[in-house]
Design a protein around this motif. Structure first.
Motif, PDB file in Angstrom:
ATOM      1  N   ILE A   1      -0.834  11.376  -0.156  1.00 43.66           N
ATOM      2  CA  ILE A   1      -0.352  12.472   0.419  1.00 43.66           C
ATOM      3  C   ILE A   1       0.074  13.549  -0.694  1.00 43.66           C
ATOM      4  N   GLU A   2       0.752  13.154  -1.803  1.00 42.57           N
ATOM      5  CA  GLU A   2       0.896  13.982  -2.825  1.00 42.57           C
ATOM      6  C   GLU A   2      -0.202  14.971  -3.534  1.00 42.57           C
ATOM      7  N   HIS A   3      -1.543  14.238  -3.433  1.00 41.98           N
ATOM      8  CA  HIS A   3      -2.542  14.688  -4.236  1.00 41.98           C
ATOM      9  C   HIS A   3      -3.230  15.637  -3.023  1.00 41.98           C
TER      10      HIS A   3
ATOM     11  N   THR B   1       5.958   9.323   6.513  1.00 40.88           N
ATOM     12  CA  THR B   1       6.007  10.678   6.742  1.00 40.88           C
ATOM     13  C   THR B   1       5.930  10.922   8.425  1.00 40.88           C
ATOM     14  N   SER B   2       5.878  12.266   8.617  1.00 37.34           N
ATOM     15  CA  SER B   2       6.006  12.571  10.334  1.00 37.34           C
ATOM     16  C   SER B   2       4.427  12.642  10.638  1.00 37.34           C
ATOM     17  N   LEU B   3       3.491  12.371   9.937  1.00 32.16           N
ATOM     18  CA  LEU B   3       2.066  12.544  10.303  1.00 32.16           C
ATOM     19  C   LEU B   3       1.471  11.305  11.051  1.00 32.16           C
TER      20      LEU B   3
ATOM     21  N   PHE C   1       0.809  -1.272  -0.035  1.00 37.20           N
ATOM     22  CA  PHE C   1       0.015   0.011   0.011  1.00 37.20           C
ATOM     23  C   PHE C   1       0.970   1.160  -0.074  1.00 37.20           C
ATOM     24  N   SER C   2       2.236   1.081  -0.055  1.00 34.02           N
ATOM     25  CA  SER C   2       2.860   2.372  -0.003  1.00 34.02           C
ATOM     26  C   SER C   2       2.870   3.126  -1.085  1.00 34.02           C
TER      27      SER C   2
ATOM     28  N   TYR D   1      -2.977   3.846   6.027  1.00 34.08           N
ATOM     29  CA  TYR D   1      -2.641   4.759   7.030  1.00 34.08           C
ATOM     30  C   TYR D   1      -1.318   4.214   7.973  1.00 34.08           C
ATOM     31  N   ARG D   2      -1.108   3.191   8.100  1.00 34.83           N
ATOM     32  CA  ARG D   2       0.379   2.670   8.483  1.00 34.83           C
ATOM     33  C   ARG D   2       1.442   3.074   7.482  1.00 34.83           C
ATOM     34  N   GLU D   3       1.157   2.967   6.020  1.00 36.78           N
ATOM     35  CA  GLU D   3       2.227   3.267   5.363  1.00 36.78           C
ATOM     36  C   GLU D   3       2.258   4.924   5.301  1.00 36.78           C
ATOM     37  N   ILE D   4       1.427   5.549   5.478  1.00 29.98           N
ATOM     38  CA  ILE D   4       1.500   7.013   5.670  1.00 29.98           C
ATOM     39  C   ILE D   4       2.271   7.302   7.052  1.00 29.98           C
TER      40      ILE D   4
END
Length: 628
Positions: free
Chosen positions: A13-15, A82-84, A5-6, A75-78
């Motif tokens: 996140i980009e969009h 990222t730092s989110l 899912f990466s 969500y885990r990949e995010i």
């Protein structure tokens, strides 16, 4: 092989404008909930087009990306890339940048506080229900060691709920989460609880303190942590950095623990009592009516993500009464949408539709209805409506049964033990009725397979309204009530309008703040908040003109109406004046849907998408069926 899912996470996140544009992100059972700093930087269509995204919904001040059952993986990949999220500084904080209205802020706060606990709440709830079944059937007895260990495992989350809420609230309000947990722990520290049971009341520096059991409570600790976050910010500004690390927690504990016991605990307890009494008043007045209402409207609330506003009611009912009837009356609504998806699956001969409807049905049976709603029922409109009707009927039966939940859980097959007890048999009958009734109604009346019309007959040439006595069809025209740019409804940032669930038509982005009558007719509705006008034309078309999206929350500010309900109006007559800049500055989308709400009465509604229009230009054609 586990799916990767990466790529999906990075593309989302980009969009949405990149990591720097994200104020916070959390997830619930099916969707990512972004709080964005600048909505204009997000490309909604690009996110919506991503493989793995079911739909994008903007509601409650949030940019919500509906993923489905795999949302936690995304969500885990995010959080990894990222730092989110849970490990990052952006987290679920409310740093004051949120300029949304009070309603949006309330929904955002509730969602941010409760969504991290959703999985644990569901698991513990199912466990608690199974334990009740084992006890009732004699498999386990309460005096056995096995039961006591299992009971501790299933009940600990609910008993220590204030501690968990202290942590999630602290992350939301940007407070020290560990100090918040210590404050929560003090509320039911064993020696203090024992002292309270013996004394009832005591004093702190001469101030009376009412000691009570705060385990399982919700509101007191949330109030306490919110105030603590403000006090912490003041202390951090006052104290020198050399001593801040030690003295800020010290002062917070010295002040907040007594303050919580003296003020926030009793106040929160009173508010909890009011909330429980208010719900009980409505439910006890007529459980069947309450069941019908929530059964019909629960899934529309889910569409806009507003269902989170009701979460505290269910948890509070458990705290006050030990059981929750609210969770029971909404369960049929969940099964009904799964039934509607099944009806579509049974009726369609299209492989693509079956591929969506089948898994959506299964997902819905386990409590996750977003794939069914966005992928199937709302897409075809009638299945969604029939599902809501079936949910209302099932809700009425549940209300009659008196069934209730023993713990917090998403309604679904795996959580049925949570509802074990009084009325359980009739509860099971109710969800079965909702599921099969929705499936049958959808199969018979709610879905027409496109393949059935593969060779449609050619329609006769349309005629104008003046030719209604000589042919089988007539075409009625509506003029534009606004000056601006016309866009199709499916580009509107509102799921209800974009899906044509409310009606068919077009939307206009106005360049002048004046709304005129699109045809001769009678004003059927003037909303108290002045943001929307209903007009019934002389030919019977019911036209809704909704100035802006979610502008009901402005409560009439920036709007002036010039007509009243029942007034006869002529085409081009001024109906409403509104301040475009004021509405935009308040954070609202000015896009104005103009729709025919009784579109099912006509052969077709044809909207013009020809760009810029002046008020008075033709924008909608209504093809009517005329009897010979």
């Amino acid at each position: 092989m586990k799916k990767d899912f990466s790529n999906l996470a990075s593309e989302i996140i980009e969009h949405v404008g990149g990591e720097d544009n994200v104020q916070s992100v959390v997830h619930c059972a099916t969707r990512l909930r972004f709080k964005l700093k600048d909505r204009e930087q997000a490309d909604k269509q690009a996110v919506d087009d991503l493989d793995g995204v079911i739909q994008v919904v903007e509601s409650g001040g949030q940019f919500q990306v509906v993923i489905g059952n795999e949302v936690s993986d995304v969500y885990r990949e995010i959080t990894k890339s990222t730092s989110l999220g849970e490990e990052g500084d952006s987290g679920n904080k409310d740093n004051g940048a949120d300029k949304g209205n009070l309603f949006n802020r309330a929904i955002d706060i509730i969602a941010a506080i409760f969504t991290p606990l959703l999985g644990a709440l569901a698991g513990a709830g199912i466990f608690k229900g199974l334990l009740a079944v084992f006890e009732s059937t004699g498999v386990l007895t309460t005096d056995s060691g096995t039961y006591q260990i299992f009971n501790a495992a299933s009940d600990s989350l609910f008993y220590f709920l204030p501690i968990l809420l202290a942590y999630t609230s602290a992350r939301k309000f940007d407070a020290d989460p560990y100090v918040a947990v210590v404050v929560a722990g003090a509320l039911f520290y064993p020696d203090l609880v024992t002292f309270g049971e013996e004394q009832g009341t005591t004093d702190f520096l001469g101030i009376p303190v009412i000691l009570t059991d705060y385990s399982t409570t919700v509101i007191p600790i949330v109030l306490s942590v919110y105030v603590m976050s403000k006090f912490q910010a003041v202390l951090n500004n006052w104290l020198h950095s050399a001593v801040r690390m030690f003295f800020t927690p010290l002062i917070l504990l010295v002040v907040m623990v007594p303050l919580t016991l003296i003020v926030f605990g009793p106040v929160g307890t009173v508010i909890s009592g009011w909330l429980a009494d208010g719900y009980s008043f409505i439910y006890d007045g007529s459980p069947m009516i309450a069941g019908i209402f929530m059964g019909v409207f629960w899934q529309p609330l889910v569409i806009f993500g507003l269902h989170w506003g009701f979460v505290p009611i269910g948890i509070n009912n458990l705290t006050i009464h030990g059981v929750d009837t609210f969770s029971a009356i909404i369960a049929p609504a969940v099964f009904a949408q799964a039934g509607s998806a099944l009806g579509v699956w049974l009726k369609t001969r299209q492989t693509k539709v079956k591929a969506i409807a089948g898994p959506a049905t299964i997902s819905g049976l386990f409590g996750i209805t977003e794939p069914a709603i966005y992928g199937v029922t709302l897409r075809y409109k009638k299945p969604f409506i029939l599902g809501a009707v079936a949910g209302g009927i099932g809700g009425a039966v549940v209300g009659l049964s008196g069934a209730s939940a023993l713990a917090v859980a998403l309604p679904g097959l795996t959580t049925l033990p949570v509802y074990f007890g009084e009325g359980f048999a009739l509860f099971c009958v109710a969800i079965a009725i909702s599921f099969f009734l929705a499936a049958i109604l959808t199969y018979l009346f709610g879905f027409k397979d496109e393949l059935e019309d593969a060779t449609p007959s050619q329609p006769e040439p349309s005629k104008t309204a003046a030719d209604t006595t000589t042919g089988k069809e007539s075409k009625l025209a509506l003029s534009s009530p606004l000056q601006g740019a016309v866009i199709p409804l499916d580009e509107v940032n509102d799921a209800a309008f974009a899906s044509e669930a409310i009606g068919k038509g077009v939307a206009i982005i106005p360049t002048e703040g004046k709304l005129y009558a699109p045809a001769d007719g009678t004003i059927s509705t003037v909303f108290p908040t002045k943001h929307a006008i209903g007009l019934t034309t002389e030919d019977g078309a019911e036209v809704l003109q909704h100035v802006g999206l979610n502008t009901v929350q402005l409560d009439g500010k920036h709007f002036t109406t010039y007509v009243n309900q029942g007034d006869k109006v002529k085409k081009g007559q001024l109906l409403v004046a509104f301040d475009i800049k004021g509405i935009k500055d308040a954070g609202y989308d000015i896009t104005t849907p103009v729709i025919i709400t009784n579109a099912d009465n006509y052969l077709d509604i044809i909207g013009s998408n020809d760009g810029n229009v002046q008020s008075g230009d033709a924008i909608i054609s209504i093809v009517n069926n005329i009897k010979e």
